[in-house]
Design a protein around this motif. Structure first.
Motif, PDB file in Angstrom:
ATOM      1  N   THR A  81      43.389  60.582  29.832  1.00 58.17           N
ATOM      2  CA  THR A  81      42.187  59.447  29.581  1.00 58.17           C
ATOM      3  C   THR A  81      42.343  58.556  30.594  1.00 58.17           C
ATOM      4  OG1 THR A  81      42.676  59.573  27.058  1.00 58.17           O
ATOM      5  CG2 THR A  81      41.438  57.935  27.955  1.00 58.17           C
ATOM      6  N   ARG A  85      39.524  58.284  33.412  1.00 56.48           N
ATOM      7  CA  ARG A  85      38.818  57.032  33.562  1.00 56.48           C
ATOM      8  C   ARG A  85      38.830  56.698  34.940  1.00 56.48           C
ATOM      9  NH1 ARG A  85      41.727  52.201  30.403  1.00 56.48           N
ATOM     10  NH2 ARG A  85      40.874  53.442  28.637  1.00 56.48           N
ATOM     11  N   LEU A 109      30.058  50.050  30.361  1.00 57.96           N
ATOM     12  CA  LEU A 109      30.901  50.426  29.242  1.00 57.96           C
ATOM     13  C   LEU A 109      32.139  51.206  29.304  1.00 57.96           C
ATOM     14  CD1 LEU A 109      30.620  50.319  26.183  1.00 57.96           C
ATOM     15  CD2 LEU A 109      29.186  52.521  26.233  1.00 57.96           C
ATOM     16  N   TYR A 112      35.103  48.628  30.219  1.00 59.10           N
ATOM     17  CA  TYR A 112      35.484  47.515  29.388  1.00 59.10           C
ATOM     18  C   TYR A 112      37.053  47.396  29.068  1.00 59.10           C
ATOM     19  CZ  TYR A 112      31.117  45.801  27.553  1.00 59.10           C
ATOM     20  OH  TYR A 112      29.928  44.981  27.441  1.00 59.10           O
ATOM     21  N   PRO A 113      37.928  48.737  28.695  1.00 55.10           N
ATOM     22  CA  PRO A 113      39.213  48.708  28.613  1.00 55.10           C
ATOM     23  C   PRO A 113      39.927  48.436  29.848  1.00 55.10           C
ATOM     24  CG  PRO A 113      38.318  50.671  27.720  1.00 55.10           C
ATOM     25  CD  PRO A 113      37.245  50.056  28.844  1.00 55.10           C
ATOM     26  N   SER A 114      39.439  48.498  30.893  1.00 54.61           N
ATOM     27  CA  SER A 114      40.339  48.263  32.374  1.00 54.61           C
ATOM     28  C   SER A 114      40.944  46.775  32.160  1.00 54.61           C
ATOM     29  CB  SER A 114      39.436  48.584  33.320  1.00 54.61           C
ATOM     30  OG  SER A 114      38.235  47.398  33.481  1.00 54.61           O
ATOM     31  N   GLY A 115      40.312  45.817  31.628  1.00 54.15           N
ATOM     32  CA  GLY A 115      40.759  44.601  31.851  1.00 54.15           C
ATOM     33  C   GLY A 115      40.374  43.643  32.708  1.00 54.15           C
ATOM     34  N   GLU A 116      39.417  44.196  33.558  1.00 53.89           N
ATOM     35  CA  GLU A 116      38.655  43.577  34.762  1.00 53.89           C
ATOM     36  C   GLU A 116      37.805  42.497  33.828  1.00 53.89           C
ATOM     37  OE1 GLU A 116      36.530  45.835  37.301  1.00 53.89           O
ATOM     38  OE2 GLU A 116      35.432  44.142  38.259  1.00 53.89           O
ATOM     39  N   LEU A 118      34.581  40.166  32.463  1.00 50.71           N
ATOM     40  CA  LEU A 118      33.356  40.308  32.503  1.00 50.71           C
ATOM     41  C   LEU A 118      32.343  40.224  33.354  1.00 50.71           C
ATOM     42  CD1 LEU A 118      32.540  40.235  28.605  1.00 50.71           C
ATOM     43  CD2 LEU A 118      32.568  42.309  30.019  1.00 50.71           C
TER      44      LEU A 118
ATOM     45  N   ASN B   2      45.806  40.575  32.124  1.00 51.60           N
ATOM     46  CA  ASN B   2      45.072  41.844  32.062  1.00 51.60           C
ATOM     47  C   ASN B   2      45.000  42.265  30.593  1.00 51.60           C
ATOM     48  OD1 ASN B   2      44.809  44.943  32.319  1.00 51.60           O
ATOM     49  ND2 ASN B   2      44.093  44.191  33.954  1.00 51.60           N
ATOM     50  N   ASP B   5      42.164  39.983  29.005  1.00 54.27           N
ATOM     51  CA  ASP B   5      40.767  40.298  29.375  1.00 54.27           C
ATOM     52  C   ASP B   5      40.334  41.697  28.654  1.00 54.27           C
ATOM     53  OD1 ASP B   5      40.316  38.018  30.949  1.00 54.27           O
ATOM     54  OD2 ASP B   5      41.275  38.965  32.755  1.00 54.27           O
ATOM     55  N   LYS B   6      41.253  42.574  28.547  1.00 50.39           N
ATOM     56  CA  LYS B   6      40.793  43.667  27.959  1.00 50.39           C
ATOM     57  C   LYS B   6      40.405  43.567  26.515  1.00 50.39           C
ATOM     58  CE  LYS B   6      43.171  48.189  26.712  1.00 50.39           C
ATOM     59  NZ  LYS B   6      44.193  49.064  26.823  1.00 50.39           N
ATOM     60  N   ASN B   9      37.310  41.859  26.602  1.00 51.70           N
ATOM     61  CA  ASN B   9      36.167  42.898  26.744  1.00 51.70           C
ATOM     62  C   ASN B   9      35.725  43.566  25.437  1.00 51.70           C
ATOM     63  OD1 ASN B   9      36.157  41.968  29.507  1.00 51.70           O
ATOM     64  ND2 ASN B   9      36.974  43.912  30.378  1.00 51.70           N
ATOM     65  N   ILE B  10      36.968  44.245  24.776  1.00 56.75           N
ATOM     66  CA  ILE B  10      36.733  45.009  23.562  1.00 56.75           C
ATOM     67  C   ILE B  10      36.181  44.216  22.327  1.00 56.75           C
ATOM     68  CG2 ILE B  10      38.099  46.130  21.849  1.00 56.75           C
ATOM     69  CD1 ILE B  10      39.881  47.112  23.941  1.00 56.75           C
ATOM     70  N   ASP B  12      34.091  41.797  22.923  1.00 52.81           N
ATOM     71  CA  ASP B  12      32.803  41.324  23.406  1.00 52.81           C
ATOM     72  C   ASP B  12      31.776  42.430  22.946  1.00 52.81           C
ATOM     73  OD1 ASP B  12      31.058  39.594  25.325  1.00 52.81           O
ATOM     74  OD2 ASP B  12      30.600  41.765  25.776  1.00 52.81           O
ATOM     75  N   PHE B  13      32.276  43.704  23.132  1.00 51.49           N
ATOM     76  CA  PHE B  13      31.595  44.932  22.958  1.00 51.49           C
ATOM     77  C   PHE B  13      31.446  45.221  21.270  1.00 51.49           C
ATOM     78  CE2 PHE B  13      31.068  49.419  21.853  1.00 51.49           C
ATOM     79  CZ  PHE B  13      30.027  49.688  22.549  1.00 51.49           C
ATOM     80  N   LEU B 274      31.953  56.675  23.638  1.00 58.07           N
ATOM     81  CA  LEU B 274      33.097  55.830  24.342  1.00 58.07           C
ATOM     82  C   LEU B 274      34.190  56.677  24.733  1.00 58.07           C
ATOM     83  CD1 LEU B 274      33.180  52.924  21.571  1.00 58.07           C
ATOM     84  CD2 LEU B 274      32.333  53.062  23.972  1.00 58.07           C
ATOM     85  N   TRP B 279      37.159  55.878  27.096  1.00 58.03           N
ATOM     86  CA  TRP B 279      37.971  55.095  26.198  1.00 58.03           C
ATOM     87  C   TRP B 279      39.131  55.895  25.599  1.00 58.03           C
ATOM     88  CZ3 TRP B 279      35.857  50.220  23.482  1.00 58.03           C
ATOM     89  CH2 TRP B 279      35.266  49.455  24.390  1.00 58.03           C
ATOM     90  N   GLU B 280      40.298  55.308  25.018  1.00 57.27           N
ATOM     91  CA  GLU B 280      41.308  55.938  24.536  1.00 57.27           C
ATOM     92  C   GLU B 280      41.005  55.730  22.964  1.00 57.27           C
ATOM     93  OE1 GLU B 280      45.132  54.599  25.430  1.00 57.27           O
ATOM     94  OE2 GLU B 280      45.163  54.821  27.358  1.00 57.27           O
ATOM     95  N   GLU B 283      42.036  52.367  22.030  1.00 59.61           N
ATOM     96  CA  GLU B 283      40.756  51.219  22.276  1.00 59.61           C
ATOM     97  C   GLU B 283      39.921  51.449  21.189  1.00 59.61           C
ATOM     98  OE1 GLU B 283      42.173  51.599  26.927  1.00 59.61           O
ATOM     99  OE2 GLU B 283      40.604  52.657  26.348  1.00 59.61           O
TER     100      GLU B 283
END
Lengths: 230, 377
Positions: A81, A85, A109, A112-116, A118, B2, B5-6, B9-10, B12-13, B274, B279-280, B283
């Motif tokens: 994965t 990615r 989308l 999102y899981p990259s942690g960057e 928003l 990090n 933030d991850k 983001n999750i 948020d979604f 996803l 996405w894993e 996740e």
């Protein structure tokens, strides 16, 4: 050095069951960076399966895959994965955008899981949409976009993680001639930026395009012919 | 950072995903909130009643001694008082006069009690708010009581007990000793029962044992026993309310469970997308967990706040008749706001945790699909 190496790839679905089906049979192939290759062939010839394996979406039943020199066949799903990615951007035949959210949200989308953060993600997303002439539709929900606009959103989504390789499966299957030409123009720009592009298509408008470097003819799960641009 | 933030983001979604299916989620939230509201209301209310009753009983005597004849309560003579006073550790032995009085005009039972406060004002009574309401009698009014000889005795209402003590004073009529003896035809030296204090609280049980042996025709009742009875009574009443709502709650829970544990085609498609875009599985599961947590935590907090308002600000209007039942005299009382953290934690683990787990399981199933499935659709 080759960007991707496939060595004796075989893919069998439903192995051991009455409906066992061999989608790929002993395929070996090397893909060089910064080129546009098209896998061409009739339905059921194994184009999509081959792209899935190249893009680390599926594992082969036999054979080895090397991405940037790294053997990935034996890696656990989590690592696959991660490679998928960061290395690949996908444009699906049916686009597969998430309805109910904006074009921009669809674009960011995959990241999102990259942690960057928003804010930074949105900024990059808007920039990509802007490059594709769609910045003014960033906040529009995808179900309100035209076919061409939706496809540009799908392209932007494929590019958000800055992949080295863009994979598109039958990208022009649902587009009229003008939109197909627009799509190819967008791909030409990506190629000029140094991306490697892989298509599966049986649309002459794609595989006869002058920007295509290599056409690989597939049939019954094998590569039966290959044509390189002169 | 990090990782935070991850997660941000999750989340948020997950929130955007909840908003996209707002109809389904709003229905879930309402049902869930209702269930938490009912359970929390019962728990808060039963606890408030127990606390209120216990506070009132704090001033009660350590031991009450009743005389029994063949198991039936009978009046007790002052001769027993002297014997009790001689038991080591016992102090402050007093005779108590009280009786139930049935008032046919309103079909209610009053509890008539002689107190020290009433001793100085013969000819008057102090009444509970319940009595005041049923007889429409206030301070200064005359109330007629039918005596043992059939003659009516009129007594003036000196005061009405405040509503803060209404849980135990609703049916109370406080009367002077002379008036009580005259009304019920009781001679001097005879009491309803006797009360006593025990200097060392740890010896109460020993003293009770001594009383049983010294006066075999009596029954000592300890304050702790009364407290236990109150607790059991209000727990039982709370259970009755829960049983009444159990059918409705169960139907709602099944509905909520079904909605939470089944994924729509759209949701399955979304999970597939996803996975396909990178996405894993973990996740996707985290995202779905956040959805479950947001719904269940919101419902839990809303239900809790509504229950708090219901019990402590509107006196538990919905359960009043069942939880506070008191013949025809329903006490009106305002429970003192109090929350037991242990009960809140129990409620939390019984509501939020199972729901979140129930949401995650089907998502986990959907998230383990091969990402290439989406390529073939």
């Amino acid at each position: 050095m080759s960007l991707i190496v496939l060595n004796g790839i075989t893919k069998i679905f439903n192995r051991g069951r009455p409906d066992e089906f061999t989608a790929l049979s002993d395929v070996s192939l090397e893909i060089e960076p910064r080129g546009l290759a098209v896998f061409r062939g009739p339905s059921g010839s194994g184009k999509t399966t081959l792209l899935s394996i190249v893009g680390c979406m599926a594992k082969p039943s036999a054979g080895r895959v090397l991405v940037k020199g790294r053997e990935v066949t034996s890696l656990p799903d989590r690592f696959l994965t991660d490679i998928r990615r960061h290395t690949f951007g996908f444009i699906f035949q049916q686009l597969h955008l998430v309805r109910g959210i904006s074009a921009l949200e669809n674009v960011i989308l995959p990241a999102y899981p990259s942690g960057e953060g928003l804010a930074s993600l949105r900024e990059r997303g808007v920039r990509l949409l802007d490059l594709l002439g769609l910045a003014h539709r960033a906040d529009t929900n995808v179900e309100w976009l035209s076919g061409g606009e939706a496809q540009r959103v799908a392209i932007a989504r494929a590019l958000i993680n800055e992949p080295a390789i863009v994979i598109a499966d039958e990208p022009t299957a649902h587009l009229d001639t003008k939109l197909s030409l627009d799509f190819m123009a967008a791909m030409e720009r990506l190629k000029a930026e140094g991306k490697t592009i892989l298509f599966a298509s049986h649309d002459p408008l794609v595989y006869e395009s002058t920007m295509v470097d290599r056409v690989l003819e597939m049939r019954d799960g094998r590569i039966v012919a290959e044509r390189r641009a002169s | 950072m990090n990782w935070i933030d991850k997660q941000r983001n999750i989340v948020d979604f997950a929130l955007s995903s909840l908003l996209r299916r707002w109809r389904k989620n709003l229905a879930l939230l309402c049902v869930y909130t209702f269930v938490v509201f009912i359970v929390a209301s019962v728990v808060f209310f039963a606890e408030a009643l127990k606390r209120d009753a216990c506070l009132v009983l704090e001033g009660a005597p350590d031991v009450v001694v009743q005389r029994l004849i063949a198991g039936r309560h009978d009046l007790i003579s002052s001769g027993h008082m002297e014997k009790l006073a001689r038991i080591t550790g016992v102090s402050d032995v007093k005779g108590r006069l009280w009786a139930y009085y049935f008032e046919p005009s309103v079909g209610a039972n009053y509890t008539m009690v002689v107190t020290e406060e009433a001793a100085g004002r013969p000819g008057t009574v102090a009444i509970g708010a319940g009595v005041s309401r049923t007889l429409l009698a206030g301070q200064g009014d005359l109330i007629a009581f039918r005596g043992h000889d059939g003659a009516y005795v009129s007594l003036e209402v000196a005061r009405v007990f405040p509503s803060s003590s209404e849980l135990v004073s609703a049916d109370l009529v406080e009367i002077s000793e002379e008036d009580f003896r005259a009304l019920f035809g009781l001679p001097e030296g005879i009491y309803t029962d006797l009360t006593l204090r025990v200097r060392n609280p740890k010896e109460t049980v020993v003293v009770a044992d001594k009383i049983r042996r010294l006066l075999p025709d009596t029954r000592p009742i300890l304050r702790e026993e009364i407290l236990r009875t109150y607790e059991a009574l209000f727990d039982w009443r709370g259970g009755i309310v829960l049983a009444i709502f159990a059918g409705a709650a169960l139907a709602f829970i099944i509905f909520a469970w079904d909605k939470a544990t089944s994924l729509t085609l759209e949701e399955r498609r979304e999970i597939g997308i996803l996975k396909a875009v990178g996405w894993e599985t973990s996740e996707v599961i985290v995202m779905k967990s956040w959805e479950g947590i947001v719904i269940s935590l919101t419902a839990f907090l809303l239900g809790l706040v509504l229950a708090y308002v219901h019990v402590f600000f509107t006196s538990g209007t919905l359960f009043e008749p069942v939880l506070k039942g008191w013949a025809v005299l329903y006490p009106r009382f305002q429970p003192v706001p109090f929350i037991d953290p242990y009960q809140v934690a129990t409620l939390f683990f019984l509501t939020v945790v199972p729901y979140t787990v129930a949401t995650v399981i089907p998502s986990w199933g959907a998230a383990t699909i091969d990402p290439d499935t989406i390529m073939r659709q």
